[in-house]
Write a protein that holds these residues in place. Structure first.
Motif, short mmCIF file in Angstrom:
data_model
loop_
_atom_site.label_atom_id
_atom_site.label_comp_id
_atom_site.label_asym_id
_atom_site.label_seq_id
_atom_site.Cartn_x
_atom_site.Cartn_y
_atom_site.Cartn_z
N MET A 1 -0.19 9.04 26.81
CA MET A 1 -1.12 8.54 27.81
C MET A 1 -1.49 9.69 28.75
O MET A 1 -0.64 10.43 29.19
CB MET A 1 -0.45 7.40 28.57
N SER A 2 -2.75 9.78 29.06
CA SER A 2 -3.20 10.85 29.96
C SER A 2 -3.72 10.24 31.26
O SER A 2 -4.11 9.08 31.31
CB SER A 2 -4.27 11.70 29.30
N SER A 3 -3.73 11.06 32.27
CA SER A 3 -4.23 10.59 33.55
C SER A 3 -5.69 11.02 33.72
O SER A 3 -6.19 11.88 33.02
CB SER A 3 -3.39 11.17 34.69
N ILE A 4 -6.35 10.40 34.66
CA ILE A 4 -7.74 10.73 34.97
C ILE A 4 -7.74 11.69 36.14
O ILE A 4 -7.08 11.46 37.14
CB ILE A 4 -8.53 9.45 35.33
N THR A 5 -8.51 12.77 35.99
CA THR A 5 -8.64 13.74 37.08
C THR A 5 -10.09 13.84 37.50
O THR A 5 -11.00 13.39 36.79
CB THR A 5 -8.14 15.13 36.66
N ASP A 6 -10.31 14.44 38.63
CA ASP A 6 -11.68 14.65 39.09
C ASP A 6 -12.13 16.09 38.83
O ASP A 6 -13.12 16.54 39.37
CB ASP A 6 -11.84 14.29 40.56
N LYS A 7 -11.42 16.80 37.96
CA LYS A 7 -11.75 18.18 37.64
C LYS A 7 -13.03 18.19 36.79
O LYS A 7 -13.12 17.49 35.78
CB LYS A 7 -10.60 18.82 36.86
N PRO A 8 -14.02 18.99 37.19
CA PRO A 8 -15.26 19.03 36.42
C PRO A 8 -15.05 19.66 35.05
O PRO A 8 -14.17 20.51 34.87
CB PRO A 8 -16.19 19.89 37.27
N ILE A 9 -15.86 19.23 34.10
CA ILE A 9 -15.81 19.85 32.78
C ILE A 9 -16.54 21.19 32.85
O ILE A 9 -17.37 21.42 33.72
CB ILE A 9 -16.41 18.94 31.69
N THR A 10 -16.23 22.07 31.91
CA THR A 10 -16.88 23.37 31.89
C THR A 10 -17.56 23.66 30.56
O THR A 10 -18.33 24.60 30.47
CB THR A 10 -15.86 24.50 32.17
N LYS A 11 -17.28 22.86 29.53
CA LYS A 11 -17.84 23.08 28.20
C LYS A 11 -18.32 21.76 27.61
O LYS A 11 -17.79 20.69 27.91
CB LYS A 11 -16.80 23.70 27.26
N LEU A 12 -19.30 21.86 26.72
CA LEU A 12 -19.88 20.68 26.09
C LEU A 12 -18.84 19.88 25.32
O LEU A 12 -18.89 18.65 25.30
CB LEU A 12 -21.02 21.11 25.16
N ASN A 13 -17.86 20.53 24.70
CA ASN A 13 -16.86 19.80 23.92
C ASN A 13 -15.94 18.93 24.79
O ASN A 13 -15.17 18.15 24.27
CB ASN A 13 -16.05 20.74 23.03
N GLN A 14 -16.04 19.06 26.11
CA GLN A 14 -15.26 18.22 27.03
C GLN A 14 -16.07 17.03 27.52
O GLN A 14 -15.57 16.22 28.31
CB GLN A 14 -14.82 19.06 28.24
N ASP A 15 -17.30 16.89 27.07
CA ASP A 15 -18.22 15.87 27.56
C ASP A 15 -17.91 14.49 26.96
O ASP A 15 -18.54 14.05 26.00
CB ASP A 15 -19.67 16.28 27.24
N LEU A 16 -16.94 13.81 27.54
CA LEU A 16 -16.56 12.49 27.05
C LEU A 16 -17.51 11.39 27.52
O LEU A 16 -17.53 10.30 26.95
CB LEU A 16 -15.13 12.17 27.49
N LEU A 17 -18.28 11.66 28.56
CA LEU A 17 -19.20 10.65 29.08
C LEU A 17 -20.61 10.77 28.49
O LEU A 17 -21.51 10.05 28.89
CB LEU A 17 -19.26 10.73 30.61
N LYS A 18 -20.77 11.71 27.58
CA LYS A 18 -22.04 11.88 26.86
C LYS A 18 -23.23 12.12 27.78
O LYS A 18 -24.26 11.47 27.67
CB LYS A 18 -22.32 10.67 25.95
N VAL A 19 -23.09 13.09 28.67
CA VAL A 19 -24.20 13.46 29.56
C VAL A 19 -25.02 14.62 28.99
O VAL A 19 -25.94 15.10 29.63
CB VAL A 19 -23.71 13.79 30.99
N GLU A 20 -24.70 15.03 27.76
CA GLU A 20 -25.40 16.15 27.14
C GLU A 20 -26.91 15.92 27.12
O GLU A 20 -27.69 16.85 27.38
CB GLU A 20 -24.90 16.40 25.73
N LYS A 21 -27.36 14.71 26.82
CA LYS A 21 -28.80 14.46 26.74
C LYS A 21 -29.48 14.70 28.08
O LYS A 21 -30.59 15.21 28.13
CB LYS A 21 -29.09 13.06 26.21
N TYR A 22 -28.80 14.40 29.17
CA TYR A 22 -29.37 14.65 30.50
C TYR A 22 -29.38 16.15 30.80
O TYR A 22 -30.33 16.69 31.36
CB TYR A 22 -28.59 13.90 31.57
N SER A 23 -28.31 16.81 30.39
CA SER A 23 -28.22 18.25 30.58
C SER A 23 -29.32 18.97 29.81
O SER A 23 -29.98 19.87 30.34
CB SER A 23 -26.84 18.74 30.13
N LEU A 24 -29.52 18.58 28.56
CA LEU A 24 -30.56 19.22 27.74
C LEU A 24 -31.95 18.94 28.28
O LEU A 24 -32.81 19.82 28.28
CB LEU A 24 -30.44 18.77 26.29
N ALA A 25 -32.18 17.72 28.75
CA ALA A 25 -33.49 17.38 29.33
C ALA A 25 -33.76 18.22 30.58
O ALA A 25 -34.85 18.78 30.75
CB ALA A 25 -33.55 15.89 29.67
#
Length: 193
Positions: A1-25
């Motif tokens: 089990m992992s905990s939730i942190t507020d640390k920002p992601i730095t790479k696309l492979n960490q994008d669990l919330l699927k915001v890539e489409k917004y980033s690309l737009a």
């Protein structure tokens, strides 16, 4: 089990919330836009603004775009408001140079390198001497007569001219493929107005 942190992601492979489409737009919008342009990301603390910016940075670093990332609060620590803006601007220039050198795309030499040093000295506290030498305007004297608003206006005008010249030289240099320069200014909401 992992905990939730507020640390920002730095790479696309960490994008669990699927915001890539917004980033690309947003990336495509910035790439296609005439410059200068300012894009503001607004949201509550922890909503992913820095993560989205990190995805943009990753994308731009794969393209012909030079980038500079500055966390503004770092430049405001133990400084008053009049020292914060020059500190942030100095940081923007320094981070641009560092980023370009790490990607081996910093090709500026000769007088452009000297202008970078001039900008850094200007932002480092020698503003009055440089402005007086280049424009004949005594910023300290003007500030004494006209107040700090005139001094701040003179400083900002000179800094903008120096930064614009450096960006133009970097983009127009035939030794690199840079087409745009993007400044990421993070944590602006953490510093006083």
């Amino acid at each position: 089990m992992s905990s939730i942190t507020d640390k920002p992601i730095t790479k696309l492979n960490q994008d669990l919330l699927k915001v890539e489409k917004y980033s690309l737009a947003l990336s495509n919008f910035i790439i296609r836009s005439d410059t200068p342009i300012t894009v503001g990301l607004q949201g509550e603390w922890g909503t992913g603004k820095t993560s989205l910016m990190s995805l943009l940075l990753e994308d731009f670093n794969e393209k012909n775009i030079a980038c500079s990332w500055v966390n503004t609060w770092e430049y405001s620590l133990f400084r008053n408001a009049n020292e914060t803006t020059p500190g942030v601007l100095r940081g923007m220039l320094e981070k641009l140079k560092e980023s370009c050198k790490s990607r081996e795309i910093w090709t500026l030499k000769d007088d452009t390198e000297e202008r970078f040093k001039t900008a850094a000295r200007f932002l480092g506290g020698l503003a009055n001497q440089i402005v007086a030498k280049q424009t004949g305007m005594d910023v300290k004297g003007a500030a004494a007569v006209g107040g700090s608003n005139q001094k701040a206006s003179a400083e900002v005008a000179e800094i903008k001219a120096l930064i614009a010249g450096l960006i133009t030289d970097l983009i127009e240099d035939p030794k690199n493929k840079i087409e745009k320069v993007v400044f990421f200014v993070d944590d602006l909401d953490r510093i006083p107005p």
